[in-house]
Motif scaffolding. Sequence first.
Motif, mmCIF file in Angstrom:
data_model
loop_
_atom_site.group_PDB
_atom_site.id
_atom_site.type_symbol
_atom_site.label_atom_id
_atom_site.label_comp_id
_atom_site.label_asym_id
_atom_site.label_seq_id
_atom_site.Cartn_x
_atom_site.Cartn_y
_atom_site.Cartn_z
ATOM 1 N N ARG A 28 -2.359 -2.271 -9.549
ATOM 2 C CA ARG A 28 -2.938 -0.932 -9.732
ATOM 3 C C ARG A 28 -3.924 -1.049 -10.745
ATOM 4 N NH1 ARG A 28 -1.055 3.483 -7.608
ATOM 5 N NH2 ARG A 28 -2.161 4.683 -9.260
ATOM 6 N N ARG B 296 -10.609 -3.558 -6.301
ATOM 7 C CA ARG B 296 -9.188 -2.966 -6.736
ATOM 8 C C ARG B 296 -8.366 -3.792 -6.115
ATOM 9 N NH1 ARG B 296 -7.445 2.770 -4.142
ATOM 10 N NH2 ARG B 296 -6.612 1.367 -2.425
ATOM 11 N N TYR C 139 -8.322 2.826 -11.816
ATOM 12 C CA TYR C 139 -7.574 2.578 -10.408
ATOM 13 C C TYR C 139 -8.850 2.123 -9.774
ATOM 14 C CZ TYR C 139 -4.678 2.475 -6.281
ATOM 15 O OH TYR C 139 -4.040 1.671 -5.123
#
Length: 126
Positions: A31, A52, A103
């Motif tokens: 995350r 990410r 995130y």
Amino acid sequence: QVQLVESGGGLVQAGGSLSLSCEASGRTFNRDAMAWFRQAPGKEREFVAGLRWSGGYTSYADSVKGRFLISRDNVKITVYLQMNSLKPEDAALYYCAVDTDTYWPPQRDPKEYEYWGQGTQVTVSS
């Protein structure tokens, strides 16, 4: 304890390529946002590319878009920065960083990143 270890820097001629690696350990990064920054002498640290970890979404600074590629290996827990068509202005100390609070999209302010590697030097000769 989070550890980030960069490697792959070196000297390259303008127009050439280099691939940087950042081996990460110490937490689950699913995350987290991970990013490459760079800092040239006398200049501020600047965002280069972000990723990410979950899903592999990517983001790039305009100055490197189309030339650099950020990616990750889930097994090796490693983030890569493939740098092509290098220019003298790309020369800098390149850092890998982790932001555990964001995130997506990756923050471009280095102050938002909690963990940093030691950096790897990229030199581009003209």
